[in-house]
Write a protein that holds these residues in place. Structure first.
Motif, PDB file in Angstrom:
ATOM      1  N   VAL A  34       0.830  -1.160   0.068  1.00  0.00           N
ATOM      2  CA  VAL A  34       0.029   0.054  -0.278  1.00  0.00           C
ATOM      3  C   VAL A  34       0.752   1.238   0.169  1.00  0.00           C
ATOM      4  O   VAL A  34       2.006   1.363   0.387  1.00  0.00           O
ATOM      5  N   SER A  35       0.171   2.310  -0.663  1.00  0.00           N
ATOM      6  CA  SER A  35       1.116   3.438  -0.549  1.00  0.00           C
ATOM      7  C   SER A  35       1.205   4.267   0.602  1.00  0.00           C
ATOM      8  O   SER A  35       0.233   4.026   1.641  1.00  0.00           O
ATOM      9  N   GLU A  36       1.965   5.130   1.038  1.00  0.00           N
ATOM     10  CA  GLU A  36       2.173   5.488   2.237  1.00  0.00           C
ATOM     11  C   GLU A  36       1.017   6.406   2.818  1.00  0.00           C
ATOM     12  O   GLU A  36       0.504   6.408   3.727  1.00  0.00           O
ATOM     13  N   ARG A  37       0.354   7.048   1.654  1.00  0.00           N
ATOM     14  CA  ARG A  37      -0.892   7.759   1.920  1.00  0.00           C
ATOM     15  C   ARG A  37      -2.057   7.008   2.267  1.00  0.00           C
ATOM     16  O   ARG A  37      -2.993   7.479   3.136  1.00  0.00           O
ATOM     17  N   THR A  38      -1.925   5.398   1.849  1.00  0.00           N
ATOM     18  CA  THR A  38      -3.027   4.942   2.062  1.00  0.00           C
ATOM     19  C   THR A  38      -3.004   4.396   3.730  1.00  0.00           C
ATOM     20  O   THR A  38      -3.969   4.370   4.455  1.00  0.00           O
ATOM     21  N   TYR A  39      -1.979   4.009   3.934  1.00  0.00           N
ATOM     22  CA  TYR A  39      -1.662   3.305   5.131  1.00  0.00           C
ATOM     23  C   TYR A  39      -1.424   4.188   6.170  1.00  0.00           C
ATOM     24  O   TYR A  39      -1.809   3.625   7.431  1.00  0.00           O
ATOM     25  N   GLU A  40      -1.292   5.549   6.251  1.00  0.00           N
ATOM     26  CA  GLU A  40      -1.073   6.449   7.465  1.00  0.00           C
ATOM     27  C   GLU A  40      -2.400   6.275   8.082  1.00  0.00           C
ATOM     28  O   GLU A  40      -2.374   6.220   9.557  1.00  0.00           O
ATOM     29  N   PRO A  41      -3.671   6.687   7.529  1.00  0.00           N
ATOM     30  CA  PRO A  41      -4.744   6.575   8.354  1.00  0.00           C
ATOM     31  C   PRO A  41      -4.919   5.187   8.917  1.00  0.00           C
ATOM     32  O   PRO A  41      -5.882   5.009   9.939  1.00  0.00           O
ATOM     33  N   LEU A  42      -4.789   3.981   8.237  1.00  0.00           N
ATOM     34  CA  LEU A  42      -4.736   2.803   8.764  1.00  0.00           C
ATOM     35  C   LEU A  42      -4.136   2.583  10.094  1.00  0.00           C
ATOM     36  O   LEU A  42      -4.815   1.423  10.866  1.00  0.00           O
ATOM     37  N   LEU A  43      -3.261   3.278  10.229  1.00  0.00           N
ATOM     38  CA  LEU A  43      -2.470   2.953  11.683  1.00  0.00           C
ATOM     39  C   LEU A  43      -3.336   3.196  12.964  1.00  0.00           C
ATOM     40  O   LEU A  43      -3.151   2.720  13.955  1.00  0.00           O
ATOM     41  N   LYS A  44      -4.435   4.144  12.607  1.00  0.00           N
ATOM     42  CA  LYS A  44      -5.095   4.390  13.608  1.00  0.00           C
ATOM     43  C   LYS A  44      -6.377   3.460  13.830  1.00  0.00           C
ATOM     44  O   LYS A  44      -7.197   3.846  14.587  1.00  0.00           O
ATOM     45  N   GLU A  45      -6.670   2.813  12.714  1.00  0.00           N
ATOM     46  CA  GLU A  45      -7.960   1.888  12.730  1.00  0.00           C
ATOM     47  C   GLU A  45      -8.234   1.087  13.882  1.00  0.00           C
ATOM     48  O   GLU A  45      -7.229   0.449  14.315  1.00  0.00           O
ATOM     49  N   PRO A  46      -9.326   1.173  14.707  1.00  0.00           N
ATOM     50  CA  PRO A  46      -9.337   0.260  15.804  1.00  0.00           C
ATOM     51  C   PRO A  46      -9.083  -1.228  15.686  1.00  0.00           C
ATOM     52  O   PRO A  46      -8.909  -1.960  16.453  1.00  0.00           O
TER      53      PRO A  46
END
Ligand code: BG6
Length: 258
Positions: A127-139
């Protein structure tokens, strides 16, 4: 032969450990490229070694994916969970490989065989960095990442760069770049040239190679003479506390190239 089955290869193990500049090498007889049962022996040896070494109580074990890992996971036994609570977590996101060899599947198999627990990480391989940044906060993701960062054990394999690039369906551009930079090895989504230099990295969530230094028990399981170049390249980066579990044919080939 029978003697080596019983005793292992203490001299060769010592020589190879000093060649690779790591603390421990364990060798099983045979050649896993030619004889599939050799992978079973690697798994049994890993299971026994973990059973002897891991501390009592809670252990968080981060496991990677791949065919080697899938084979060794099958050999785990309840012996490993005696006096211990085991929690298996995928070391990195890896959805994208064939399901059976994803780290999620391997953790589930290890948990099932030992009677331990496991968690899954539902994050694509690539995944691109832009995609995974918000994923890091997913519950559903953050708690697993927190566990990974507290792992006291890591188990991984080592792949040949070009084999792994095509298995992961990396783009023609990236494959050309890997060729141009003479990548020979891949581990944890990092590609290395012969000198051990990182020449490419797949942006993935989870364990990073620098994290290995702080993890007390690191197991690298890779076998077969055809992986010798990849193993040697990766080992330039391996933390000294690494236990390298391999077969006779990879060991011979590594020592010959010395
Ligand atoms: C995995 C590693 O454990 O094994 C990968 O995370 C490596 O980075 C792979 O390339 C090797 O796969 P295989 O199928 O050769 O065991």
């Amino acid at each position: 032969g029978l003697m080596s089955d019983l005793l292992g290869f203490p001299k060769m193990e010592k020589k190879l450990a000093s060649l690779l500049a790591i603390d421990h090498v364990l060798i099983v007889p045979g050649d896993s490229d030619e004889q599939p049962p050799v992978l079973k022996r690697l798994g049994q040896l890993l299971n026994n070694t973990l059973s002897l070494l891991l501390p009592d109580g809670r252990n968080v074990i981060a496991a990677m994916g791949g065919t080697t890992m899938a084979a060794v996971a099958k050999e785990f036994t309840p012996q490993l969970a005696r006096q211990r609570q085991l929690l298996f977590v995928p070391a990195r996101g890896g959805v994208g490989e064939l399901v059976d060899i994803q780290a999620n599947a391997i953790c589930s198999q290890m948990a099932q065989n030992t009677g331990g627990e496991h968690r899954s990480l539902y994050v694509p391989e690539n995944v691109s960095e832009r995609t995974y940044e918000p994923l890091l906060k997913e519950p559903s993701i953050k708690p697993v990442l927190d566990l990974i960062s507290h792992a006291n054990v890591v188990i991984h394999s080592i792949g040949e760069a070009m084999t792994m690039a095509s298995r992961r369906q990396m783009s023609d551009d990236v494959i050309a770049e890997l060729e141009q930079k003479q990548a020979v090895a891949e581990a944890f989504g990092y590609f290395f040239d012969e000198t051990g230099q990182v020449v490419y990295k797949i942006p993935r969530i989870g364990l990073q190679i620098r994290d290995l230094n702080d993890i007390p028990y690191v197991f690298a399981v890779a076998a077969g003479a055809k992986k010798a170049t990849a193993i040697r390249a990766y080992m330039h980066n391996a933390p000294h506390q690494t236990w390298f579990i391999t077969d006779e044919s990879a060991a011979n080939s590594l020592l010959k190239g010395a």
